[in-house]
Design a protein around this motif. Structure first.
Motif, PDB file in Angstrom:
ATOM      1  N   ILE A 124     -10.142   4.233   1.692  1.00  0.00           N
ATOM      2  CA  ILE A 124     -11.790   4.545   1.888  1.00  0.00           C
ATOM      3  C   ILE A 124     -12.395   3.241   1.605  1.00  0.00           C
ATOM      4  N   TYR A 125     -13.543   3.053   2.473  1.00  0.00           N
ATOM      5  CA  TYR A 125     -14.617   2.165   2.340  1.00  0.00           C
ATOM      6  C   TYR A 125     -15.637   2.232   1.628  1.00  0.00           C
ATOM      7  N   ASN A 126     -15.481   1.650   0.497  1.00  0.00           N
ATOM      8  CA  ASN A 126     -16.702   1.605  -0.287  1.00  0.00           C
ATOM      9  C   ASN A 126     -17.939   0.948  -0.285  1.00  0.00           C
ATOM     10  N   VAL A 127     -18.976   1.439   0.099  1.00  0.00           N
ATOM     11  CA  VAL A 127     -20.126   0.696   0.571  1.00  0.00           C
ATOM     12  C   VAL A 127     -20.651  -0.120  -0.547  1.00  0.00           C
ATOM     13  N   ASP A 128     -20.385   0.249  -1.894  1.00  0.00           N
ATOM     14  CA  ASP A 128     -21.290  -0.341  -2.940  1.00  0.00           C
ATOM     15  C   ASP A 128     -20.524  -1.560  -3.295  1.00  0.00           C
ATOM     16  N   THR A 129     -19.200  -1.601  -3.171  1.00  0.00           N
ATOM     17  CA  THR A 129     -18.466  -2.859  -3.395  1.00  0.00           C
ATOM     18  C   THR A 129     -18.183  -3.613  -2.450  1.00  0.00           C
ATOM     19  N   ASP A 130     -18.343  -2.805  -1.078  1.00  0.00           N
ATOM     20  CA  ASP A 130     -17.949  -3.599   0.244  1.00  0.00           C
ATOM     21  C   ASP A 130     -16.414  -3.977   0.112  1.00  0.00           C
ATOM     22  N   CYS A 131     -15.720  -2.921  -0.388  1.00  0.00           N
ATOM     23  CA  CYS A 131     -14.199  -3.092  -0.421  1.00  0.00           C
ATOM     24  C   CYS A 131     -13.657  -1.887  -0.024  1.00  0.00           C
ATOM     25  N   TYR A 132     -12.252  -1.855   0.499  1.00  0.00           N
ATOM     26  CA  TYR A 132     -11.403  -0.759   0.849  1.00  0.00           C
ATOM     27  C   TYR A 132     -10.828  -0.301  -0.269  1.00  0.00           C
ATOM     28  N   GLU A 133     -10.756   0.921  -0.739  1.00  0.00           N
ATOM     29  CA  GLU A 133      -9.943   1.314  -1.698  1.00  0.00           C
ATOM     30  C   GLU A 133      -8.847   2.314  -1.498  1.00  0.00           C
ATOM     31  N   PHE A 134      -7.727   2.031  -2.099  1.00  0.00           N
ATOM     32  CA  PHE A 134      -6.431   2.604  -1.713  1.00  0.00           C
ATOM     33  C   PHE A 134      -5.603   2.710  -2.780  1.00  0.00           C
ATOM     34  N   GLU A 135      -5.064   3.849  -3.324  1.00  0.00           N
ATOM     35  CA  GLU A 135      -4.259   4.333  -4.343  1.00  0.00           C
ATOM     36  C   GLU A 135      -4.758   3.434  -5.625  1.00  0.00           C
ATOM     37  N   GLY A 136      -6.088   3.662  -5.990  1.00  0.00           N
ATOM     38  CA  GLY A 136      -6.627   2.968  -7.069  1.00  0.00           C
ATOM     39  C   GLY A 136      -6.799   1.470  -7.176  1.00  0.00           C
ATOM     40  N   THR A 137      -6.606   0.850  -6.106  1.00  0.00           N
ATOM     41  CA  THR A 137      -6.812  -0.670  -5.848  1.00  0.00           C
ATOM     42  C   THR A 137      -7.872  -0.914  -5.062  1.00  0.00           C
ATOM     43  N   SER A 138      -8.550  -1.999  -5.161  1.00  0.00           N
ATOM     44  CA  SER A 138      -9.493  -2.432  -4.175  1.00  0.00           C
ATOM     45  C   SER A 138      -9.000  -3.572  -3.452  1.00  0.00           C
ATOM     46  N   TYR A 139      -9.331  -3.611  -2.121  1.00  0.00           N
ATOM     47  CA  TYR A 139      -8.908  -4.414  -1.075  1.00  0.00           C
ATOM     48  C   TYR A 139     -10.095  -5.175  -0.389  1.00  0.00           C
ATOM     49  N   ASP A 140     -10.269  -6.384  -0.166  1.00  0.00           N
ATOM     50  CA  ASP A 140     -11.197  -6.959   0.650  1.00  0.00           C
ATOM     51  C   ASP A 140     -11.203  -6.713   2.052  1.00  0.00           C
ATOM     52  N   TYR A 141      -9.822  -6.566   2.675  1.00  0.00           N
ATOM     53  CA  TYR A 141      -9.567  -6.349   3.880  1.00  0.00           C
ATOM     54  C   TYR A 141      -8.716  -5.176   4.138  1.00  0.00           C
ATOM     55  N   GLN A 142      -9.012  -4.574   5.240  1.00  0.00           N
ATOM     56  CA  GLN A 142      -8.171  -3.317   5.440  1.00  0.00           C
ATOM     57  C   GLN A 142      -6.813  -3.693   5.908  1.00  0.00           C
ATOM     58  N   ASP A 143      -6.623  -4.702   6.612  1.00  0.00           N
ATOM     59  CA  ASP A 143      -5.381  -5.230   7.017  1.00  0.00           C
ATOM     60  C   ASP A 143      -4.213  -5.370   6.088  1.00  0.00           C
ATOM     61  N   GLU A 144      -4.493  -5.822   4.576  1.00  0.00           N
ATOM     62  CA  GLU A 144      -3.798  -5.808   3.723  1.00  0.00           C
ATOM     63  C   GLU A 144      -3.034  -4.316   3.413  1.00  0.00           C
ATOM     64  N   ILE A 145      -4.207  -3.195   3.671  1.00  0.00           N
ATOM     65  CA  ILE A 145      -3.605  -1.686   3.393  1.00  0.00           C
ATOM     66  C   ILE A 145      -2.846  -1.508   4.356  1.00  0.00           C
ATOM     67  N   MET A 146      -3.137  -1.846   5.673  1.00  0.00           N
ATOM     68  CA  MET A 146      -2.323  -1.446   6.822  1.00  0.00           C
ATOM     69  C   MET A 146      -1.132  -2.076   6.656  1.00  0.00           C
ATOM     70  N   ARG A 147      -0.751  -3.123   6.303  1.00  0.00           N
ATOM     71  CA  ARG A 147       0.512  -3.893   5.853  1.00  0.00           C
ATOM     72  C   ARG A 147       1.396  -2.994   4.949  1.00  0.00           C
ATOM     73  N   ILE A 148       0.907  -2.844   4.032  1.00  0.00           N
ATOM     74  CA  ILE A 148       1.508  -1.830   2.855  1.00  0.00           C
ATOM     75  C   ILE A 148       1.897  -0.466   3.631  1.00  0.00           C
ATOM     76  N   LEU A 149       1.095   0.238   4.341  1.00  0.00           N
ATOM     77  CA  LEU A 149       1.522   1.493   4.952  1.00  0.00           C
ATOM     78  C   LEU A 149       2.490   1.092   5.927  1.00  0.00           C
ATOM     79  N   LEU A 150       2.553   0.309   6.585  1.00  0.00           N
ATOM     80  CA  LEU A 150       3.547  -0.053   7.779  1.00  0.00           C
ATOM     81  C   LEU A 150       5.008  -0.447   7.136  1.00  0.00           C
ATOM     82  N   ASP A 151       4.994  -1.208   6.107  1.00  0.00           N
ATOM     83  CA  ASP A 151       6.267  -1.541   5.385  1.00  0.00           C
ATOM     84  C   ASP A 151       6.797  -0.291   4.934  1.00  0.00           C
ATOM     85  N   ARG A 152       5.957   0.464   4.307  1.00  0.00           N
ATOM     86  CA  ARG A 152       6.409   2.052   3.749  1.00  0.00           C
ATOM     87  C   ARG A 152       7.011   2.666   4.932  1.00  0.00           C
ATOM     88  N   LYS A 153       6.412   2.800   6.032  1.00  0.00           N
ATOM     89  CA  LYS A 153       6.984   3.734   7.177  1.00  0.00           C
ATOM     90  C   LYS A 153       8.400   2.979   7.816  1.00  0.00           C
TER      91      LYS A 153
END
Length: 162
Positions: free
Chosen positions: A124-153
């Motif tokens: 989820i993109y949080n407009v207020d913090t200008d960050c992406y949120e995933f599993e309770g953690t904030s990320y500056d860039y969505q590609d960090e989350i994409m790497r996590i998801l792909l590694d899991r797959k």
């Protein structure tokens, strides 16, 4: 105009075969620098899968970065690999269309791992913090989350095979 997919391929195999692949890519880079935009090896008769903006990775002798239109050119890479009897690992992304994946070709087995829309439902993109949120953690860039998801797959698939 096409959306451009960013690709990085690393070939693996015996030294002689890798030298042939290296020579092929250097030839394509040379042709492209002379104005012949979009390259395919002569032995590929397809009308699709062209390599654009090719350059060598400075850290790895048989790794190349390049662009393709819309999606990765997995079939063209497979043809190169079978022609020279080598394997490869391809990392690709086109973030505008949420294309993100990794293709591995080894021991004559081609595996393509990619993310689809369902994979992003908990991001989820949080407009207020200008960050992406995933599993309770904030990320500056969505590609960090994409790497996590792909590694899991990839890891989940390897566990199923084992």
């Amino acid at each position: 105009m096409a959306n451009w997919c960013n690709n990085k391929v690393t070939f693996n195999g015996d030294k002689d075969s890798l030298n042939k692949v290296l020579a092929l890519f250097k030839e394509m880079i040379e042709k492209e620098s002379k104005g012949n935009i979009g390259q395919l090896p002569d032995f590929i008769e397809s009308k699709n899968g062209y390599f654009f903006e090719i350059y060598c990775d400075e850290t790895d002798e048989c790794s190349f970065h390049y662009e393709t239109r819309w999606s990765p050119n997995i079939e063209s890479l497979w043809m190169v690999a079978t022609h020279y009897n080598v394997g490869f690992v391809l990392d690709y992304e086109e973030s505008g269309c949420m294309v993100y994946g990794k293709t591995i070709y080894e021991n004559e087995i081609l595996q393509d791992y990619f993310l689809n829309q369902c994979d992003f439902q908990d991001c989820i993109y949080n407009v207020d913090t200008d960050c992406y949120e995933f599993e309770g953690t904030s990320y500056d860039y969505q590609d960090e989350i994409m790497r996590i998801l792909l590694d899991r797959k990839i890891n989940n698939n390897k566990q199923k095979i084992a």
